[in-house]
Design a protein around this motif. Structure first.
Motif, short mmCIF file in Angstrom:
data_model
loop_
_atom_site.label_atom_id
_atom_site.label_comp_id
_atom_site.label_asym_id
_atom_site.label_seq_id
_atom_site.Cartn_x
_atom_site.Cartn_y
_atom_site.Cartn_z
N ALA A 132 0.83 -1.20 0.00
CA ALA A 132 0.00 0.00 0.00
C ALA A 132 0.86 1.25 0.00
CB ALA A 132 -0.94 -0.01 1.20
N ALA A 133 1.94 1.24 0.75
CA ALA A 133 2.84 2.40 0.79
C ALA A 133 3.43 2.68 -0.58
CB ALA A 133 3.94 2.16 1.82
N ARG A 134 3.70 1.63 -1.35
CA ARG A 134 4.23 1.80 -2.70
C ARG A 134 3.19 2.37 -3.66
NH1 ARG A 134 8.74 -1.67 -4.22
NH2 ARG A 134 9.71 -2.58 -2.37
N LEU A 135 1.91 2.15 -3.36
CA LEU A 135 0.84 2.60 -4.25
C LEU A 135 0.44 4.06 -4.03
CD1 LEU A 135 -1.54 -0.50 -4.14
CD2 LEU A 135 -0.18 0.28 -6.09
N GLU B 246 -6.91 4.05 0.76
CA GLU B 246 -7.25 3.69 2.14
C GLU B 246 -7.00 2.20 2.33
OE1 GLU B 246 -11.17 5.13 3.41
OE2 GLU B 246 -11.17 6.41 1.63
N VAL B 247 -6.69 1.82 3.57
CA VAL B 247 -6.42 0.42 3.89
C VAL B 247 -7.35 -0.01 5.01
CG1 VAL B 247 -4.69 -1.25 4.65
CG2 VAL B 247 -3.99 0.71 3.24
N LEU B 248 -8.02 -1.13 4.82
CA LEU B 248 -8.89 -1.73 5.84
C LEU B 248 -8.27 -3.03 6.31
CD1 LEU B 248 -12.50 -1.35 4.36
CD2 LEU B 248 -11.64 -0.30 6.46
N VAL B 249 -8.06 -3.15 7.60
CA VAL B 249 -7.57 -4.39 8.18
C VAL B 249 -8.65 -4.89 9.13
CG1 VAL B 249 -5.74 -5.51 9.51
CG2 VAL B 249 -5.19 -3.60 7.98
N VAL B 250 -9.36 -5.93 8.71
CA VAL B 250 -10.52 -6.42 9.44
C VAL B 250 -10.15 -7.71 10.16
CG1 VAL B 250 -12.93 -7.13 9.27
CG2 VAL B 250 -12.03 -5.40 7.69
N GLY B 251 -10.21 -7.70 11.47
CA GLY B 251 -9.88 -8.88 12.26
C GLY B 251 -9.05 -8.48 13.47
N ARG B 252 -8.69 -9.46 14.24
CA ARG B 252 -7.88 -9.19 15.43
C ARG B 252 -6.91 -10.35 15.64
NH1 ARG B 252 -13.03 -9.80 19.51
NH2 ARG B 252 -13.36 -12.05 19.26
N PRO C 191 -0.46 -5.13 17.32
CA PRO C 191 0.42 -4.01 17.73
C PRO C 191 1.58 -3.78 16.77
CG PRO C 191 -0.16 -5.36 19.62
CD PRO C 191 -0.64 -6.10 18.42
N ARG C 192 2.19 -4.84 16.28
CA ARG C 192 3.29 -4.69 15.33
C ARG C 192 2.81 -4.07 14.03
NH1 ARG C 192 5.85 -7.48 11.05
NH2 ARG C 192 4.12 -8.97 10.96
N LEU C 193 1.64 -4.47 13.57
CA LEU C 193 1.11 -3.94 12.31
C LEU C 193 0.71 -2.48 12.44
CD1 LEU C 193 -1.04 -7.04 11.30
CD2 LEU C 193 1.13 -6.32 10.28
N VAL C 194 0.15 -2.11 13.59
CA VAL C 194 -0.20 -0.70 13.83
C VAL C 194 1.05 0.17 13.79
CG1 VAL C 194 -1.09 0.92 15.55
CG2 VAL C 194 -2.33 -1.21 15.10
N GLU C 195 2.11 -0.31 14.42
CA GLU C 195 3.37 0.44 14.43
C GLU C 195 3.96 0.52 13.02
OE1 GLU C 195 6.87 2.45 15.30
OE2 GLU C 195 4.90 2.39 16.27
N LEU C 196 3.87 -0.57 12.26
CA LEU C 196 4.39 -0.56 10.90
C LEU C 196 3.62 0.44 10.03
CD1 LEU C 196 6.23 -1.68 8.70
CD2 LEU C 196 4.54 -3.50 8.32
N LEU D 58 1.21 5.44 6.84
CA LEU D 58 -0.15 5.00 6.51
C LEU D 58 -1.12 5.16 7.67
CD1 LEU D 58 0.74 1.67 4.66
CD2 LEU D 58 0.03 3.81 3.57
N GLU D 59 -0.65 5.68 8.78
CA GLU D 59 -1.47 5.71 10.00
C GLU D 59 -2.82 6.38 9.79
OE1 GLU D 59 -0.79 6.71 14.74
OE2 GLU D 59 0.34 7.81 13.23
N ALA D 60 -2.83 7.52 9.10
CA ALA D 60 -4.08 8.28 8.94
C ALA D 60 -5.03 7.64 7.95
CB ALA D 60 -3.76 9.70 8.49
#
Length: 207
Positions: free
Chosen positions: A97-100, A108-114, A119-124, A130-132
């Motif tokens: 996504a960062a490359r796009l 926008e990126v949707l990450v559905v699940g838990r 925590p690692r993915l949020v930090e990445l 991509l945080e916003a």
């Protein structure tokens, strides 16, 4: 689990799981198996289970209650649906996504699940800028999952291994194409070039 266990849990636990699985052919030598995909069947055969003991029955899904127009334009949203665990390799989605972003500034990126890897993915996502534009939804009910899937231009599933890839079918049922790793299970649930695209390897540039 096989060797994937070493990507999921600390090595002593993974080693115990891996060792225990070596006894499957001996413990279940006279038992019939019902496998959910050809990949699962092949995995069992490779582990020593006799092929004549295995029958494949592909899983299905409940038809979504949401009706979508497959030709309607969609916003530049990419999504992932599933557990957030190391062997799922959701970081590949984020890095792709960062490359796009230069091509799709409204991405926008949707990450559905838990799961334990969140925590690692949020930090990445933060480090990739991509945080916003990344939303971690956590667990959602089926109806909300379908609404989110129907809003996405594509779903990405870079998992190292699946039993079948049920979320692929859930996405396709809502006219959402899939980009996934050419991995066991996922290659059974995708018609390459028709319902999605299979990617060899784990290079985010290929996704």
């Amino acid at each position: 689990f096989g060797e994937v266990a070493f990507d999921q849990v600390p090595w002593p636990i993974a080693a115990a799981v891996y060792a225990a699985e070596q006894g499957i052919p001996w413990a279940y030598h006279d038992v019939d198996f019902l496998a959910i995909s050809p990949s699962t069947r092949d995995d069992l055969v490779a582990r020593g289970v006799r092929s004549e003991r295995i029958r494949v029955s592909l899983p299905g899904i409940d038809r979504p209650g949401l009706v979508v127009d497959p030709d309607a334009p969609r916003r530049p949203i990419v999504a992932y649906v599933g557990r957030l665990e190391g062997y799922k390799h959701v970081e590949i989605l984020l890095e792709a996504a960062a490359r796009l972003l230069p091509v799709f500034p409204g991405l926008e990126v949707l990450v559905v699940g838990r799961g334990a890897d969140q925590p690692r993915l949020v930090e990445l996502a933060r480090r990739l800028g991509l945080e916003a534009r990344t939303r971690f939804t956590g667990f959602v009910p089926d109806a909300e999952r379908d609404r989110l899937l129907a809003s996405a231009a594509a779903c990405v599933f870079p998992s190292q291994k699946e039993g079948f890839g049920l979320t692929v079918i859930e996405a396709n049922a809502l006219a959402t194409p899939v980009v996934a790793r050419d991995a066991p299970g996922l290659r059974d649930s995708i018609r390459d070039g028709e319902t999605g695209i299979l990617v060899a390897g784990d290079d985010p540039a290929d996704y």
